[in-house]
Design a protein around this motif. Structure first.
Motif, PDB file in Angstrom:
ATOM      1  N   GLN A  57     -16.040 -54.324  29.815  1.00 41.79           N
ATOM      2  CA  GLN A  57     -15.088 -55.154  30.560  1.00 41.79           C
ATOM      3  C   GLN A  57     -15.164 -56.606  30.095  1.00 41.79           C
ATOM      4  O   GLN A  57     -15.274 -57.543  30.888  1.00 41.79           O
ATOM      5  N   SER A  58     -15.115 -56.748  28.782  1.00 42.12           N
ATOM      6  CA  SER A  58     -15.288 -58.064  28.152  1.00 42.12           C
ATOM      7  C   SER A  58     -13.946 -58.590  27.661  1.00 42.12           C
ATOM      8  O   SER A  58     -13.131 -57.848  27.114  1.00 42.12           O
ATOM      9  N   ASP A  59     -13.713 -59.873  27.857  1.00 36.12           N
ATOM     10  CA  ASP A  59     -12.527 -60.510  27.283  1.00 36.12           C
ATOM     11  C   ASP A  59     -12.912 -61.587  26.271  1.00 36.12           C
ATOM     12  O   ASP A  59     -12.115 -62.457  25.923  1.00 36.12           O
ATOM     13  N   HIS A  60     -14.151 -61.537  25.796  1.00 37.51           N
ATOM     14  CA  HIS A  60     -14.580 -62.475  24.761  1.00 37.51           C
ATOM     15  C   HIS A  60     -13.743 -62.285  23.495  1.00 37.51           C
ATOM     16  O   HIS A  60     -13.350 -61.164  23.177  1.00 37.51           O
ATOM     17  N   PRO A  61     -13.487 -63.353  22.751  1.00 44.47           N
ATOM     18  CA  PRO A  61     -12.794 -63.192  21.473  1.00 44.47           C
ATOM     19  C   PRO A  61     -13.628 -62.347  20.512  1.00 44.47           C
ATOM     20  O   PRO A  61     -14.851 -62.454  20.474  1.00 44.47           O
ATOM     21  N   VAL A  62     -12.945 -61.498  19.756  1.00 44.79           N
ATOM     22  CA  VAL A  62     -13.606 -60.633  18.777  1.00 44.79           C
ATOM     23  C   VAL A  62     -13.014 -60.888  17.402  1.00 44.79           C
ATOM     24  O   VAL A  62     -11.787 -60.896  17.233  1.00 44.79           O
ATOM     25  N   VAL A  63     -13.876 -61.114  16.421  1.00 41.38           N
ATOM     26  CA  VAL A  63     -13.468 -61.227  15.020  1.00 41.38           C
ATOM     27  C   VAL A  63     -13.855 -59.935  14.318  1.00 41.38           C
ATOM     28  O   VAL A  63     -15.035 -59.597  14.227  1.00 41.38           O
ATOM     29  N   ILE A  64     -12.844 -59.201  13.843  1.00 45.65           N
ATOM     30  CA  ILE A  64     -13.071 -57.948  13.115  1.00 45.65           C
ATOM     31  C   ILE A  64     -13.077 -58.258  11.624  1.00 45.65           C
ATOM     32  O   ILE A  64     -12.139 -58.865  11.096  1.00 45.65           O
ATOM     33  N   LEU A  65     -14.135 -57.858  10.938  1.00 45.52           N
ATOM     34  CA  LEU A  65     -14.213 -58.079   9.503  1.00 45.52           C
ATOM     35  C   LEU A  65     -13.392 -57.004   8.784  1.00 45.52           C
ATOM     36  O   LEU A  65     -13.652 -55.811   8.920  1.00 45.52           O
ATOM     37  N   SER A  66     -12.370 -57.440   8.060  1.00 46.58           N
ATOM     38  CA  SER A  66     -11.508 -56.520   7.307  1.00 46.58           C
ATOM     39  C   SER A  66     -12.010 -56.450   5.883  1.00 46.58           C
ATOM     40  O   SER A  66     -11.996 -57.439   5.153  1.00 46.58           O
ATOM     41  N   THR A  67     -12.456 -55.277   5.479  1.00 44.49           N
ATOM     42  CA  THR A  67     -13.296 -55.164   4.286  1.00 44.49           C
ATOM     43  C   THR A  67     -12.564 -54.833   2.999  1.00 44.49           C
ATOM     44  O   THR A  67     -13.119 -55.016   1.915  1.00 44.49           O
ATOM     45  N   ALA A  68     -11.322 -54.321   3.079  1.00 46.22           N
ATOM     46  CA  ALA A  68     -10.630 -53.935   1.849  1.00 46.22           C
ATOM     47  C   ALA A  68      -9.120 -54.057   2.029  1.00 46.22           C
ATOM     48  O   ALA A  68      -8.587 -53.881   3.126  1.00 46.22           O
ATOM     49  N   HIS A  69      -8.429 -54.349   0.940  1.00 45.85           N
ATOM     50  CA  HIS A  69      -6.967 -54.427   0.952  1.00 45.85           C
ATOM     51  C   HIS A  69      -6.389 -53.037   1.204  1.00 45.85           C
ATOM     52  O   HIS A  69      -6.849 -52.052   0.616  1.00 45.85           O
ATOM     53  N   ALA A 128     -18.629 -69.074  -7.873  1.00 47.29           N
ATOM     54  CA  ALA A 128     -18.627 -67.745  -7.246  1.00 47.29           C
ATOM     55  C   ALA A 128     -17.596 -67.666  -6.130  1.00 47.29           C
ATOM     56  O   ALA A 128     -16.926 -66.635  -5.971  1.00 47.29           O
ATOM     57  N   LEU A 129     -17.446 -68.747  -5.364  1.00 49.69           N
ATOM     58  CA  LEU A 129     -16.576 -68.723  -4.185  1.00 49.69           C
ATOM     59  C   LEU A 129     -15.226 -69.349  -4.516  1.00 49.69           C
ATOM     60  O   LEU A 129     -14.835 -70.379  -3.976  1.00 49.69           O
ATOM     61  N   SER A 130     -14.489 -68.685  -5.399  1.00 51.36           N
ATOM     62  CA  SER A 130     -13.212 -69.227  -5.878  1.00 51.36           C
ATOM     63  C   SER A 130     -12.026 -68.699  -5.083  1.00 51.36           C
ATOM     64  O   SER A 130     -10.883 -68.857  -5.494  1.00 51.36           O
ATOM     65  N   PHE A 131     -12.271 -68.054  -3.936  1.00 55.10           N
ATOM     66  CA  PHE A 131     -11.211 -67.511  -3.089  1.00 55.10           C
ATOM     67  C   PHE A 131     -11.679 -67.637  -1.644  1.00 55.10           C
ATOM     68  O   PHE A 131     -12.857 -67.824  -1.372  1.00 55.10           O
ATOM     69  N   ASP A 132     -10.735 -67.511  -0.723  1.00 53.33           N
ATOM     70  CA  ASP A 132     -11.046 -67.791   0.682  1.00 53.33           C
ATOM     71  C   ASP A 132     -11.099 -66.498   1.491  1.00 53.33           C
ATOM     72  O   ASP A 132     -10.797 -65.405   0.999  1.00 53.33           O
ATOM     73  N   ALA A 133     -11.470 -66.638   2.759  1.00 48.39           N
ATOM     74  CA  ALA A 133     -11.475 -65.539   3.727  1.00 48.39           C
ATOM     75  C   ALA A 133     -10.670 -65.988   4.939  1.00 48.39           C
ATOM     76  O   ALA A 133     -11.227 -66.546   5.886  1.00 48.39           O
ATOM     77  N   PRO A 134      -9.362 -65.764   4.936  1.00 47.42           N
ATOM     78  CA  PRO A 134      -8.523 -66.260   6.029  1.00 47.42           C
ATOM     79  C   PRO A 134      -8.770 -65.524   7.347  1.00 47.42           C
ATOM     80  O   PRO A 134      -8.984 -64.310   7.363  1.00 47.42           O
ATOM     81  N   LEU A 135      -8.732 -66.277   8.436  1.00 43.84           N
ATOM     82  CA  LEU A 135      -8.839 -65.703   9.772  1.00 43.84           C
ATOM     83  C   LEU A 135      -7.431 -65.539  10.334  1.00 43.84           C
ATOM     84  O   LEU A 135      -6.691 -66.509  10.465  1.00 43.84           O
ATOM     85  N   VAL A 136      -7.059 -64.294  10.653  1.00 49.74           N
ATOM     86  CA  VAL A 136      -5.713 -63.979  11.129  1.00 49.74           C
ATOM     87  C   VAL A 136      -5.778 -63.612  12.601  1.00 49.74           C
ATOM     88  O   VAL A 136      -6.586 -62.759  13.007  1.00 49.74           O
ATOM     89  N   HIS A 137      -4.914 -64.241  13.408  1.00 44.92           N
ATOM     90  CA  HIS A 137      -4.834 -63.903  14.832  1.00 44.92           C
ATOM     91  C   HIS A 137      -3.967 -62.650  14.966  1.00 44.92           C
ATOM     92  O   HIS A 137      -2.775 -62.669  14.637  1.00 44.92           O
ATOM     93  N   LEU A 138      -4.561 -61.561  15.454  1.00 45.72           N
ATOM     94  CA  LEU A 138      -3.843 -60.293  15.555  1.00 45.72           C
ATOM     95  C   LEU A 138      -3.073 -60.200  16.869  1.00 45.72           C
ATOM     96  O   LEU A 138      -1.859 -60.018  16.881  1.00 45.72           O
ATOM     97  N   HIS A 139      -3.781 -60.335  17.979  1.00 48.73           N
ATOM     98  CA  HIS A 139      -3.155 -60.369  19.296  1.00 48.73           C
ATOM     99  C   HIS A 139      -4.214 -60.782  20.321  1.00 48.73           C
ATOM    100  O   HIS A 139      -5.411 -60.571  20.125  1.00 48.73           O
ATOM    101  N   ASP A 140      -3.753 -61.369  21.418  1.00 49.09           N
ATOM    102  CA  ASP A 140      -4.651 -61.776  22.497  1.00 49.09           C
ATOM    103  C   ASP A 140      -5.878 -62.498  21.927  1.00 49.09           C
ATOM    104  O   ASP A 140      -5.744 -63.465  21.203  1.00 49.09           O
ATOM    105  N   ASN A 141      -7.076 -61.976  22.241  1.00 47.06           N
ATOM    106  CA  ASN A 141      -8.318 -62.592  21.767  1.00 47.06           C
ATOM    107  C   ASN A 141      -8.911 -61.819  20.587  1.00 47.06           C
ATOM    108  O   ASN A 141     -10.119 -61.801  20.405  1.00 47.06           O
ATOM    109  N   THR A 142      -8.055 -61.190  19.803  1.00 49.24           N
ATOM    110  CA  THR A 142      -8.503 -60.365  18.684  1.00 49.24           C
ATOM    111  C   THR A 142      -8.061 -60.987  17.363  1.00 49.24           C
ATOM    112  O   THR A 142      -6.880 -61.284  17.171  1.00 49.24           O
ATOM    113  N   TYR A 143      -9.034 -61.146  16.468  1.00 48.96           N
ATOM    114  CA  TYR A 143      -8.790 -61.773  15.168  1.00 48.96           C
ATOM    115  C   TYR A 143      -9.276 -60.846  14.055  1.00 48.96           C
ATOM    116  O   TYR A 143     -10.175 -60.035  14.259  1.00 48.96           O
TER     117      TYR A 143
END
Length: 434
Positions: free
Chosen positions: A372-384, A81-96
């Motif tokens: 007023q948060s500077d925590h890293p944020v991972v945004i889930l990108s759902t579609a091409h 089922a899991l024959s492909f990956d989910a890459p994490l891309v660094h967008l800018h600053d603490n945003t992925y």
């Protein structure tokens, strides 16, 4: 700790094991299945998450929640089922950005659909009987499920989608599969489609005669594999600060899966939901009163949901509003703001957001500003983005590359059956077809 069973969110149905919960889809009392307790996977998974593959993560979580399937049988199902990956891309600053669109239909639904197809096929073979899968789709679910189940032995699939309310490319994807997959073009909204599916499950005779099941996110077998890629994001993240996860949300299954993973001790600092103008959940979090509304059409069409079914699971996870608000923050945005963000992403970061991911970016930015948060944020990108090129290209004034597997479906002939938006129409069709 005792082996996990699954109970209804409404508390009036017997507990069942995972495979039975998957087959039923909706619990007999109309509720949604949830685990009866949450295993702590700190030592087994989360403390050692760095560098783990999505197959590694998927196998640990699957073994925890599906103990009735022997490990030597479960492993090949998960790996296939899991024959492909989910890459994490660094967008800018603490945003992925966690890219969830590298599967066969270029949408995050591929993870859940492929896993469920293999588990459903396993169950059909084990029981020696056919099953009929009903799916309501606002876009990507239909094609992901259809492709995942295409040609699967012992299973027929019906995809219900709202006529004129999915993108042209999405419609081509879900209406050109054929074989054991039938597309039903409903004269109504996604909420109508979802209600028709739920009504079918509440019809005991129809459900038993046809062995009905669902591949929507009401089905626990869709949510379990969606937990996997949250772990994959953390496996690739190289920082030390705890992350926020930001999820573009419509039916709220994707976000619910993350909150479920957090209950197994996955380190997640906060969950952020971004919605379009269909803002029933942000309004609920503010007022404490849930008021479903008819959905409104937007350019982020997969999130055009006025009565998100998985809110019932979220409320079961956090019954007290105070506690829920500690874990979930949400905001809504209109089409104009979404377009501006698509333009900003292309010009400033050389990155192309699809409309749903743009809503996620907006939510992450607003959360950071308000808290007023500077925590890293991972945004889930759902579609091409190519799935929405008709929306994106005029905004960025640049062409969006069309992957070959998307271009191929545009050459095929659409095959759909028109249906009025009523349960009786669906029941008549099902009884005649199967």
């Amino acid at each position: 700790m005792s082996k996990i069973e699954f109970v209804s969110t409404r508390g009036k149905a017997p507990s069942v094991r995972f495979l039975e919960a998957m087959e039923q889809g909706l619990a007999p009392d109309g509720g949604l299945y949830m685990p009866d307790h949450w295993p702590s996977l700190l030592g087994q998974l989360w403390n050692e998450i760095r560098g783990k593959s999505i197959q590694d993560i998927g196998l640990v979580l699957s073994q925890a929640f599906i103990p009735e399937v022997p490990g030597d049988e479960l492993t090949p199902l998960v790996e296939d089922a899991l024959s492909f990956d989910a890459p994490l891309v660094h967008l800018h600053d603490n945003t992925y950005v966690l890219e969830l669109f590298h599967g066969p239909t270029l949408a995050f639904k591929d993870f859940g659909a492929r896993f469920m197809a293999r588990m459903m096929s396993y169950q059909a073979r084990r029981k020696g009987r056919r099953m009929v899968i009903l799916v309501a789709t606002s876009g990507d679910t239909g094609s992901a499920v259809g492709r995942a189940f295409e040609g699967v032995e012992g299973i027929d699939v019906c995809l219900l989608y709202p006529s004129g309310q999915v993108s042209k490319l999405q419609e081509q994807q879900l209406t050109t599969i054929g074989n054991n997959v039938t597309a039903l073009e409903v004269d109504g909204t996604f909420d109508d489609c979802q209600k028709m599916v739920k009504d079918a499950f509440l019809d005991a005779e129809l459900r038993e005669d046809l062995r009905l099941s669902s591949a929507n996110s009401i089905n626990i077998a869709r949510l379990l594999p969606q937990m996997f890629y949250y772990g994959r994001a953390l496996a690739q993240y190289e920082g030390e600060d705890p992350v926020h996860f930001c999820v573009p949300s419509g039916n709220f299954g994707n976000l619910t899966a993350g909150m479920m993973a957090a209950r197994t001790k996955m380190p997640a600092h906060q969950f952020i939901a971004g919605t379009n103008v269909n803002d029933v959940v942000p309004s609920f979090l503010t007022s404490g009163s849930f008021v479903p509304r008819p959905s409104r059409r937007t350019i982020s069409s997969a999130m055009d949901v006025g009565n998100p079914s998985n809110l019932e699971r979220i409320r079961a996870l956090y019954p007290e509003m105070t506690t829920l608000n500690e874990h979930l923050w949400a905001a809504s945005f209109d089409d104009e703001a979404t377009k501006k963000t698509i333009r900003k992403g292309f010009r400033e970061f050389d990155y192309i957001f699809d409309p749903h991911t743009a809503v996620g970016y907006l939510a992450a930015r607003k959360y950071r500003k308000e808290k007023q948060s500077d925590h890293p944020v991972v945004i889930l990108s759902t579609a091409h983005p190519a799935k929405f090129r008709d929306i994106i290209e005029p905004v960025i004034e640049h062409s969006v590359t069309m992957p070959d597997r998307l271009a191929a479906c545009l050459e095929k002939e659409k095959q759909s059956i028109e249906l009025e938006a009523s349960f009786q129409a669906l029941k008549t069709f099902l009884n005649g077809q199967y």
